[in-house]
Design a protein around this motif. Structure first.
Motif, PDB file in Angstrom:
ATOM      1  N   SER A  25      49.898  81.680  31.776  1.00 42.60           N
ATOM      2  CA  SER A  25      48.554  82.074  31.862  1.00 42.60           C
ATOM      3  C   SER A  25      47.878  82.490  30.675  1.00 42.60           C
ATOM      4  CB  SER A  25      48.673  83.415  32.776  1.00 42.60           C
ATOM      5  OG  SER A  25      49.161  84.274  32.286  1.00 42.60           O
ATOM      6  N   GLY A  26      48.752  82.244  29.563  1.00 51.30           N
ATOM      7  CA  GLY A  26      48.047  82.890  28.423  1.00 51.30           C
ATOM      8  C   GLY A  26      47.456  84.292  28.170  1.00 51.30           C
ATOM      9  N   THR A  27      48.517  85.116  28.900  1.00 48.95           N
ATOM     10  CA  THR A  27      48.034  86.503  29.010  1.00 48.95           C
ATOM     11  C   THR A  27      49.303  87.150  28.830  1.00 48.95           C
ATOM     12  OG1 THR A  27      48.614  86.941  31.270  1.00 48.95           O
ATOM     13  CG2 THR A  27      46.529  86.128  30.896  1.00 48.95           C
ATOM     14  N   PRO A  28      49.400  88.448  28.608  1.00 49.78           N
ATOM     15  CA  PRO A  28      50.533  89.295  28.056  1.00 49.78           C
ATOM     16  C   PRO A  28      51.581  89.227  29.465  1.00 49.78           C
ATOM     17  CG  PRO A  28      48.818  90.570  27.482  1.00 49.78           C
ATOM     18  CD  PRO A  28      48.188  89.352  28.283  1.00 49.78           C
ATOM     19  N   ASN A  29      51.171  88.675  30.306  1.00 45.86           N
ATOM     20  CA  ASN A  29      52.023  88.550  31.671  1.00 45.86           C
ATOM     21  C   ASN A  29      53.198  87.445  31.304  1.00 45.86           C
ATOM     22  OD1 ASN A  29      50.694  90.295  32.918  1.00 45.86           O
ATOM     23  ND2 ASN A  29      49.725  89.058  34.324  1.00 45.86           N
ATOM     24  N   ASP A  30      52.845  86.343  30.446  1.00 45.60           N
ATOM     25  CA  ASP A  30      53.732  85.498  29.977  1.00 45.60           C
ATOM     26  C   ASP A  30      54.881  86.059  29.616  1.00 45.60           C
ATOM     27  OD1 ASP A  30      52.007  83.481  31.065  1.00 45.60           O
ATOM     28  OD2 ASP A  30      51.277  82.912  28.763  1.00 45.60           O
ATOM     29  N   ARG A  31      55.138  87.209  28.909  1.00 47.19           N
ATOM     30  CA  ARG A  31      56.243  88.067  28.079  1.00 47.19           C
ATOM     31  C   ARG A  31      56.545  89.015  28.758  1.00 47.19           C
ATOM     32  NH1 ARG A  31      54.068  91.469  24.911  1.00 47.19           N
ATOM     33  NH2 ARG A  31      51.785  91.215  24.608  1.00 47.19           N
ATOM     34  N   ALA A  32      56.324  89.023  29.999  1.00 39.12           N
ATOM     35  CA  ALA A  32      56.890  90.410  31.120  1.00 39.12           C
ATOM     36  C   ALA A  32      57.415  89.773  31.880  1.00 39.12           C
ATOM     37  CB  ALA A  32      55.515  91.238  31.411  1.00 39.12           C
ATOM     38  N   ILE A  33      58.510  90.888  32.632  1.00 32.21           N
ATOM     39  CA  ILE A  33      59.373  90.774  33.640  1.00 32.21           C
ATOM     40  C   ILE A  33      58.826  91.845  34.770  1.00 32.21           C
ATOM     41  CG2 ILE A  33      61.621  91.152  34.387  1.00 32.21           C
ATOM     42  CD1 ILE A  33      62.387  90.289  31.538  1.00 32.21           C
ATOM     43  N   PHE A  34      58.515  91.319  35.871  1.00 33.00           N
ATOM     44  CA  PHE A  34      57.975  92.317  37.076  1.00 33.00           C
ATOM     45  C   PHE A  34      59.160  92.540  37.958  1.00 33.00           C
ATOM     46  CE2 PHE A  34      54.223  90.429  35.077  1.00 33.00           C
ATOM     47  CZ  PHE A  34      53.324  91.538  34.597  1.00 33.00           C
ATOM     48  N   CYS A  35      59.003  93.672  38.545  1.00 34.32           N
ATOM     49  CA  CYS A  35      60.011  93.993  39.498  1.00 34.32           C
ATOM     50  C   CYS A  35      59.570  95.092  40.359  1.00 34.32           C
ATOM     51  CB  CYS A  35      61.368  94.504  39.085  1.00 34.32           C
ATOM     52  SG  CYS A  35      61.476  95.742  38.190  1.00 34.32           S
ATOM     53  N   GLY A  36      60.045  95.301  41.431  1.00 27.59           N
ATOM     54  CA  GLY A  36      59.646  96.473  42.377  1.00 27.59           C
ATOM     55  C   GLY A  36      59.687  97.799  41.690  1.00 27.59           C
ATOM     56  N   ILE A  37      58.885  98.847  41.823  1.00 23.42           N
ATOM     57  CA  ILE A  37      58.930  99.994  40.827  1.00 23.42           C
ATOM     58  C   ILE A  37      60.209 100.818  41.601  1.00 23.42           C
ATOM     59  CG2 ILE A  37      57.573 101.402  42.796  1.00 23.42           C
ATOM     60  CD1 ILE A  37      55.781 102.479  40.157  1.00 23.42           C
ATOM     61  N   GLU A  38      60.586 100.503  42.739  1.00 23.09           N
ATOM     62  CA  GLU A  38      61.859 101.164  43.225  1.00 23.09           C
ATOM     63  C   GLU A  38      62.808 100.782  42.323  1.00 23.09           C
ATOM     64  OE1 GLU A  38      59.941  99.269  44.935  1.00 23.09           O
ATOM     65  OE2 GLU A  38      58.829 100.594  46.250  1.00 23.09           O
ATOM     66  N   SER A  39      63.049  99.622  41.802  1.00 29.76           N
ATOM     67  CA  SER A  39      63.951  99.093  40.988  1.00 29.76           C
ATOM     68  C   SER A  39      64.309  99.858  39.630  1.00 29.76           C
ATOM     69  CB  SER A  39      63.827  97.624  40.725  1.00 29.76           C
ATOM     70  OG  SER A  39      63.804  96.798  41.861  1.00 29.76           O
ATOM     71  N   VAL A  40      63.141 100.239  39.100  1.00 27.84           N
ATOM     72  CA  VAL A  40      63.001 100.936  37.795  1.00 27.84           C
ATOM     73  C   VAL A  40      63.493 102.560  38.089  1.00 27.84           C
ATOM     74  CG1 VAL A  40      61.686 101.702  36.181  1.00 27.84           C
ATOM     75  CG2 VAL A  40      61.254  99.506  37.129  1.00 27.84           C
ATOM     76  N   TRP A  41      62.922 102.922  39.299  1.00 29.19           N
ATOM     77  CA  TRP A  41      63.397 104.363  39.419  1.00 29.19           C
ATOM     78  C   TRP A  41      64.867 104.369  39.729  1.00 29.19           C
ATOM     79  CZ3 TRP A  41      58.687 104.915  43.549  1.00 29.19           C
ATOM     80  CH2 TRP A  41      57.559 105.463  42.901  1.00 29.19           C
ATOM     81  N   ASP A  42      65.494 103.586  40.667  1.00 25.38           N
ATOM     82  CA  ASP A  42      66.731 103.508  40.981  1.00 25.38           C
ATOM     83  C   ASP A  42      67.629 103.662  39.912  1.00 25.38           C
ATOM     84  OD1 ASP A  42      65.820 103.624  43.590  1.00 25.38           O
ATOM     85  OD2 ASP A  42      66.524 101.616  44.022  1.00 25.38           O
ATOM     86  N   LEU A  43      67.347 102.469  38.814  1.00 26.82           N
ATOM     87  CA  LEU A  43      68.137 102.461  37.592  1.00 26.82           C
ATOM     88  C   LEU A  43      68.011 103.516  36.788  1.00 26.82           C
ATOM     89  CD1 LEU A  43      67.526  98.828  35.997  1.00 26.82           C
ATOM     90  CD2 LEU A  43      69.566  99.701  36.960  1.00 26.82           C
ATOM     91  N   HIS A  44      66.902 104.217  36.577  1.00 31.45           N
ATOM     92  CA  HIS A  44      67.025 105.395  35.872  1.00 31.45           C
ATOM     93  C   HIS A  44      67.730 106.855  36.469  1.00 31.45           C
ATOM     94  CE1 HIS A  44      64.591 102.806  33.657  1.00 31.45           C
ATOM     95  NE2 HIS A  44      64.897 103.365  32.364  1.00 31.45           N
ATOM     96  N   ALA A  45      67.394 106.649  37.744  1.00 32.51           N
ATOM     97  CA  ALA A  45      68.023 107.646  38.399  1.00 32.51           C
ATOM     98  C   ALA A  45      69.587 107.769  38.284  1.00 32.51           C
ATOM     99  CB  ALA A  45      67.808 107.776  39.983  1.00 32.51           C
ATOM    100  N   HIS A  46      70.064 106.539  38.300  1.00 31.80           N
ATOM    101  CA  HIS A  46      71.519 106.303  38.108  1.00 31.80           C
ATOM    102  C   HIS A  46      71.811 106.783  36.657  1.00 31.80           C
ATOM    103  CE1 HIS A  46      74.953 103.539  38.079  1.00 31.80           C
ATOM    104  NE2 HIS A  46      75.489 104.541  38.637  1.00 31.80           N
ATOM    105  N   HIS A  47      70.869 106.076  35.867  1.00 31.83           N
ATOM    106  CA  HIS A  47      71.269 106.272  34.221  1.00 31.83           C
ATOM    107  C   HIS A  47      71.169 107.582  33.988  1.00 31.83           C
ATOM    108  CE1 HIS A  47      69.813 106.477  30.006  1.00 31.83           C
ATOM    109  NE2 HIS A  47      70.578 105.254  30.239  1.00 31.83           N
ATOM    110  N   ASP A  48      70.456 108.764  34.541  1.00 35.59           N
ATOM    111  CA  ASP A  48      70.325 110.056  34.297  1.00 35.59           C
ATOM    112  C   ASP A  48      71.528 110.602  34.912  1.00 35.59           C
ATOM    113  OD1 ASP A  48      68.074 109.478  33.249  1.00 35.59           O
ATOM    114  OD2 ASP A  48      66.870 110.175  34.769  1.00 35.59           O
ATOM    115  N   GLU A  49      72.036 110.304  35.887  1.00 36.79           N
ATOM    116  CA  GLU A  49      73.258 110.766  36.368  1.00 36.79           C
ATOM    117  C   GLU A  49      74.391 110.540  35.469  1.00 36.79           C
ATOM    118  OE1 GLU A  49      74.051 108.940  40.279  1.00 36.79           O
ATOM    119  OE2 GLU A  49      72.265 109.888  41.091  1.00 36.79           O
ATOM    120  N   GLU A  50      74.426 109.404  34.971  1.00 38.31           N
ATOM    121  CA  GLU A  50      75.523 109.073  33.758  1.00 38.31           C
ATOM    122  C   GLU A  50      75.331 109.966  32.467  1.00 38.31           C
ATOM    123  OE1 GLU A  50      75.585 105.081  33.318  1.00 38.31           O
ATOM    124  OE2 GLU A  50      76.584 104.494  35.091  1.00 38.31           O
TER     125      GLU A  50
END
Lengths: 407, 220
Positions: free
Chosen positions: A190-215
């Motif tokens: 698209s010639g926008t910053p989206n070209d160099r971004a990775i999108f996912c569900g917000i829950e994925s980020v929350w889950d990863l970091h919840a897990h990360h914080d436990e560790e």
């Protein structure tokens, strides 16, 4: 056998001098064309992106940092805000849409943005910056949609998996999450910053970091428990409401609202505006020097061919015709210098455009005929013609009998 | 055709050119001869309007050229005069054909659509039909002077002003060029004023005008 032809023949007769003079004009013009085109294009693209959202709401701090990090994916976010602010924003009467984003991880330097599926359907100004080239949008946790440049640079294809790295800066031995993302879609370029971004569900980020914080008992600066988001991208019912809502949000919430387009314009005025002025000044200085070289080149040429001018006068040429033929030579040199400079500028813009596409995700066109550029090139042409006046005057004053008598 | 009466021109501090009387009929061929510095080239320049007199009358083809404005004189010179110089004075960036066409470009006598045909005709007439597209640097000195003759005659002028036209040529080429020039002037019925310091060359023309006393110390 017009005066144009006669002038051209004399230029052609001293090819090397003419080529060097044209080159000196081309260097100045090339610099001016590059500076103006890049400024116009980057400003246009930045503003285009800045116009997509009316407001960005994030943690208190520097508003420009907030805008750069959440709209252009360039800077580190200012922090997180509570998710109930998102809910409150959605309840405001003129808020058409509010998209939460959560950040904290990267893959090979490309930022991973957790958000809601609705953002993928957002079409600012009729454009489709989230349109798919192949695959589908995420439907389950740990599914990701990658930008065109991410796909190109990483070689990731549909069905491939990857692990994200914690944090925004790529360092050796960076903390890598164990969980893997699966690529389910690739965005169209698209010639926008989206070209160099990775999108996912917000829950994925929350889950990863919840897990990360436990560790990691000590926790982390960018942790994302489910009650926090990095920022909220807000679309209002009208752009006219931007200032009113920014002030209301700043007054009533423990968060900071920023107007992307305003921050970007401030950035341009304060930083890039000065850089542009300096580069343009250098460009014009080169053109003035080029004009001097036209003047000196033509003046020397006139001195060398005083006899030729005297012959033409003897054959019946008027002083006006002699003056005109020299001025036409200045015109040819300047015009060719402008054409060569334009080509040079386009080459520079194309090269820099490739770099900016990789660095910022902005696709820039190499040719932009802005009013500023047309004015600048007209000024160069005028300068070239002015430089021709003194040699033309020298030619005008030819003493026929004396110049014919000289050996 | 050409008449001068009491023409004076200051040439420098204390040096004055003065020609009390000169006349050449239409179609005449006159040698203006004398030693170097005697004023013969100045006389030719005054007649052809390349120099302005300080006083006196210069009548050419019924027109007192001393009274013409600068622009009128430019036009008059282009229409009525053809020039041949000792150093040929061809324009280096142009071919032989273009050099002859430039003679028409500034004179405004021959319509533009006829320039090429007329230039080719004149170059054929001087025997250079095979050198139309040669540049001056590639021509022999004899050929260059032939191009100059073609250029001088291309506008069908009333007067040819030739200043030492054979001065840069070897004797054989000089004789050939003079033969050609005299033949063409006869053919075109044009007045020839030829400056030379060579008495033998002057004697080849029917009339001679001695320029020995034209330049004098100015009276204080």
């Amino acid at each position: 056998m017009s005066l144009w032809h006669i002038a051209w023949s004399y230029l052609w007769n001293r090819k090397l001098t003419t080529a060097l003079t044209i080159l000196s004009v081309a260097l100045g013009v090339g610099l001016i064309v590059s500076v103006l085109t890049l400024r116009e294009e980057t400003q246009r693209r930045f503003e285009q992106e800045g116009q997509a959202f009316d407001l960005v709401v994030g943690a208190k701090g520097n508003p420009l940092q907030l805008v750069l990090s959440t709209v252009y994916f360039l800077d580190v976010p200012t922090g997180n805000i509570r998710k109930d602010i998102l809910d409150a924003l959605r309840d405001m009467e003129d808020v058409e849409a509010a998209y939460p984003v959560a950040m904290g991880d990267t893959y090979r330097g490309f930022r991973i943005i957790g958000t809601v599926p609705d953002l993928m359907r957002f079409q600012p100004g009729g454009s489709q910056p989230y349109a798919l080239a192949e695959g589908r949008y995420w439907e389950r946790p740990m599914e990701a949609v990658i930008g065109a440049q991410v796909a190109e640079a990483s070689g990731l294809r549909i069905g491939d998996t990857f692990k994200s790295t914690h944090g925004f800066i790529q360092v050796p031995g960076a903390d890598e999450h164990e969980e893997q993302y699966t690529v389910v879609g690739i965005l169209r370029r698209s010639g926008t910053p989206n070209d160099r971004a990775i999108f996912c569900g917000i829950e994925s980020v929350w889950d990863l970091h919840a897990h990360h914080d436990e560790e990691h008992e000590a926790g982390h600066e960018h942790h994302h428990p489910e009650d926090e988001v990095t920022a909220v991208l807000v679309k209002l019912a009208s752009p006219a409401l931007r200032f009113e809502y920014r002030d209301r949000i700043n007054r009533n919430f423990n968060a900071m609202a920023a107007i992307p387009i305003q921050e970007i314009q401030k950035l341009y005025e304060q930083l890039l505006g000065t850089a542009k002025a300096v580069l343009l000044a250098i460009g014009y200085l080169v053109v003035v020097i080029s004009a001097m070289s036209i003047l000196i080149g033509l003046y020397m040429a006139i001195l060398q061919r005083r006899r030729d001018l005297a012959i033409m006068r003897a054959l019946g040429a008027t002083r006006g015709e002699i003056f005109g033929s020299v001025l036409i030579e200045a015109f040819w040199v300047t015009l060719l210098g402008i054409a060569a400079g334009q080509a040079l500028g386009m080459l520079v813009c194309a090269a820099l455009g490739r770099y900016l596409t990789q660095r910022l995700g902005f696709h820039l066109s190499a040719v932009v005929w802005s009013p500023d550029l047309v004015s600048a090139l007209s000024a160069v042409l005028l300068m070239g013609m002015l430089a021709g006046i003194l040699p033309a005057w020298q030619a005008y004053r030819t003493d026929v009998a004396r110049d014919l008598a000289e050996p | 055709m050409v008449t001068l009466k009491n023409v004076t021109r200051r040439l420098g501090p204390g040096v004055m050119f003065h020609c009390p009387d000169f006349h050449a009929d239409a179609g005449a061929r006159v040698a203006l001869w004398g030693p170097s510095g005697c004023g013969k080239s100045t006389l030719l320049n005054l007649i052809s309007g390349l120099l302005r007199p300080d006083a006196g009358e210069i009548i050419v083809d019924g027109v007192d050229i001393a009274k013409l404005s600068e622009a009128q004189l430019d036009g008059f010179r282009g229409e009525r005069f053809g020039f041949i110089f000792q150093t040929f004075n061809l324009l280096a960036p142009f071919t032989a054909l273009q050099n002859v066409m430039i003679g028409m470009r500034f004179a405004d006598v021959v319509p533009p659509r006829e320039w090429r045909d007329r230039a080719e005709f004149m170059l054929r007439r001087v025997g250079l039909e095979h050198r139309l597209h040669a540049r001056p640097g590639t021509l022999s000195v004899g050929e260059r002077q032939r191009v100059a003759i073609a250029r001088a005659l291309v506008n069908r002028p009333r007067v040819i002003a030739a200043d030492e036209p054979t001065g840069s040529l070897d004797p054989k080429s000089a004789a050939a060029v003079m033969d050609l020039l005299l033949e063409l002037c006869e053919e075109e019925r044009v007045t020839l004023l030829l400056v030379t310091h060579d008495r033998a060359l002057a004697d080849r023309l029917p009339s001679q005008f001695s320029c020995h006393d034209l330049v004098k110390e100015a009276e204080s």
